[in-house]
Write a protein that holds these residues in place. Structure first.
Motif, PDB file in Angstrom:
ATOM      1  N   ASP A 176       4.966  86.871  37.981  1.00  0.00           N
ATOM      2  CA  ASP A 176       4.069  87.798  37.287  1.00  0.00           C
ATOM      3  C   ASP A 176       2.930  86.988  36.649  1.00  0.00           C
ATOM      4  O   ASP A 176       3.105  86.354  35.609  1.00  0.00           O
ATOM      5  N   LEU A 177       1.768  87.022  37.300  1.00  0.00           N
ATOM      6  CA  LEU A 177       0.641  86.194  36.855  1.00  0.00           C
ATOM      7  C   LEU A 177       0.189  86.585  35.451  1.00  0.00           C
ATOM      8  O   LEU A 177      -0.148  85.722  34.633  1.00  0.00           O
ATOM      9  N   ASP A 178       0.178  87.874  35.171  1.00  0.00           N
ATOM     10  CA  ASP A 178      -0.268  88.331  33.845  1.00  0.00           C
ATOM     11  C   ASP A 178       0.657  87.803  32.760  1.00  0.00           C
ATOM     12  O   ASP A 178       0.216  87.325  31.717  1.00  0.00           O
ATOM     13  N   ASP A 179       1.924  87.877  33.054  1.00  0.00           N
ATOM     14  CA  ASP A 179       2.932  87.415  32.114  1.00  0.00           C
ATOM     15  C   ASP A 179       2.757  85.922  31.808  1.00  0.00           C
ATOM     16  O   ASP A 179       2.993  85.463  30.697  1.00  0.00           O
ATOM     17  N   LEU A 180       2.320  85.187  32.818  1.00  0.00           N
ATOM     18  CA  LEU A 180       2.141  83.737  32.653  1.00  0.00           C
ATOM     19  C   LEU A 180       0.791  83.383  32.023  1.00  0.00           C
ATOM     20  O   LEU A 180       0.516  82.213  31.770  1.00  0.00           O
ATOM     21  N   GLY A 181      -0.060  84.370  31.827  1.00  0.00           N
ATOM     22  CA  GLY A 181      -1.374  84.096  31.225  1.00  0.00           C
ATOM     23  C   GLY A 181      -2.433  83.679  32.227  1.00  0.00           C
ATOM     24  O   GLY A 181      -3.430  83.056  31.859  1.00  0.00           O
ATOM     25  N   VAL A 182      -2.222  84.021  33.504  1.00  0.00           N
ATOM     26  CA  VAL A 182      -3.229  83.689  34.530  1.00  0.00           C
ATOM     27  C   VAL A 182      -4.234  84.836  34.602  1.00  0.00           C
ATOM     28  O   VAL A 182      -3.869  85.975  34.901  1.00  0.00           O
ATOM     29  N   SER A 183      -5.479  84.541  34.310  1.00  0.00           N
ATOM     30  CA  SER A 183      -6.503  85.596  34.328  1.00  0.00           C
ATOM     31  C   SER A 183      -7.136  85.724  35.705  1.00  0.00           C
ATOM     32  O   SER A 183      -7.567  86.807  36.099  1.00  0.00           O
ATOM     33  N   THR A 184      -7.214  84.595  36.424  1.00  0.00           N
ATOM     34  CA  THR A 184      -7.986  84.581  37.670  1.00  0.00           C
ATOM     35  C   THR A 184      -7.364  83.619  38.673  1.00  0.00           C
ATOM     36  O   THR A 184      -6.887  82.542  38.293  1.00  0.00           O
ATOM     37  N   VAL A 185      -7.387  84.041  39.917  1.00  0.00           N
ATOM     38  CA  VAL A 185      -6.969  83.172  41.021  1.00  0.00           C
ATOM     39  C   VAL A 185      -8.214  82.971  41.884  1.00  0.00           C
ATOM     40  O   VAL A 185      -8.913  83.937  42.201  1.00  0.00           O
ATOM     41  N   ILE A 186      -8.504  81.716  42.209  1.00  0.00           N
ATOM     42  CA  ILE A 186      -9.699  81.451  43.029  1.00  0.00           C
ATOM     43  C   ILE A 186      -9.302  80.886  44.390  1.00  0.00           C
ATOM     44  O   ILE A 186      -8.602  79.870  44.468  1.00  0.00           O
ATOM     45  N   TYR A 187      -9.750  81.552  45.435  1.00  0.00           N
ATOM     46  CA  TYR A 187      -9.653  80.989  46.781  1.00  0.00           C
ATOM     47  C   TYR A 187     -10.995  80.288  47.024  1.00  0.00           C
ATOM     48  O   TYR A 187     -11.974  80.903  47.447  1.00  0.00           O
ATOM     49  N   ALA A 188     -11.031  79.006  46.713  1.00  0.00           N
ATOM     50  CA  ALA A 188     -12.310  78.304  46.510  1.00  0.00           C
ATOM     51  C   ALA A 188     -13.078  77.985  47.784  1.00  0.00           C
ATOM     52  O   ALA A 188     -14.307  78.000  47.793  1.00  0.00           O
TER      53      ALA A 188
END
Ligand code: SPV
Ligand code: MG
Length: 265
Positions: A207-219
């Protein structure tokens, strides 16, 4: 909800992200450098990056975060660059804590990390130059890249938060997300975290939200995919030199003109 940003470098890649429903654009230093025929070692100047940003802005109104590598010099230089880039359409400016000239995170050449205080001055000065604007100052730590232990990455992240960074970009060239997840578990969510799953794959059960991840970038996946598609054309050409007028594996001319002529009316 964590947002997904995509690396772009020109108007066509930006339009592609935009039309596909990407939530934001990462103006990738690697991709912009590659488009200029340059290695990702900060040979791309501020003017070159501004030109890429202008082209991307022509094609999309999505949020654009600009990869500023180590920030064009010292703190004063980065502050000027940040303000210029914001005027040119950037919604975020990202700097990384390496010494100039940085090497790409995936380079085999050894990297040296910037002194924490010197890096914090860059964050502070840029934040001050952007005061009153919503443009974010994003602090990227390469601590895991150079193999520093987790406490070093956490210590750096805290110092960058104290200096006024708006978000933390966690670079991690590992093939497993383990170290990034460990970092997130030890981080107190003082800043939203940005992840780059370039070499690792995030577990859909996480759960990305739970972990504090706001954004994922496929760079840089889109540039790599574009090169792969071009190579496929050449593979077919190798088998049959007359096959290149088959339109199936490529967009049609009508579609090409729709993309390029959008702003004509
Ligand atoms: C870029 O695309 O320029 C990045 C991401 O900074 S990476 O090259 O994967 O480090
Ligand atoms: Mg980069």
């Amino acid at each position: 909800m964590a947002r997904f940003f995509w690396g772009a470098w020109d108007a066509v890649s930006a339009a592609t992200v935009d039309e596909a429903g990407g939530e934001g654009i990462w103006l990738s230093g690697l991709c912009c450098s590659a488009a200029y025929g340059l290695p990702d070692t900060e040979l791309l100047g501020l003017g070159d990056l501004m030109a890429c940003l202008g082209n991307v802005r022509r094609a999309s109104r999505l949020p654009v975060w600009v990869d500023c590598a180590t920030g064009f010099g010292d703190a004063a230089n980065f502050a000027v660059a940040a303000a210029d880039l914001h005027r040119g359409g950037a919604d975020g400016v990202c700097i990384e804590d390496k010494v100039f000239p940085k090497r790409n995170t995936f380079s085999k050449v050894s990297h040296a990390l910037e002194d924490v205080d010197r890096f914090c001055r860059k964050i502070e000065k840029a934040r001050a130059a952007l005061r009153g604007s919503s443009c974010q100052v994003i602090a990227r730590t390469e601590s895991l890249t150079v193999g520093e232990p987790l406490p070093d990455a956490l210590r750096r992240a805290s110092a960058y938060a104290d200096a006024g960074a708006d978000a933390l970009f966690l670079s991690n060239p590992a093939v497993s997300p383990g170290a990034a997840i460990e970092f997130l578990a030890g981080w107190n969510k003082r800043l939203p975290v940005i992840l780059l799953p370039t070499s690792y794959r995030l577990d859909p059960a996480v759960d990305l939200d739970d972990l504090g991840v706001s954004t994922v970038i496929y760079a840089n996946q889109l540039l790599r995919a574009a090169i792969s598609a071009m190579r496929q054309v050449f593979d077919r050409y190798g088998e049959d030199r007359l096959s290149v007028t088959d339109h199936e594996p490529m967009i049609s001319m009508a579609e090409m003109l729709r993309l390029t002529d959008k702003n004509l009316s």
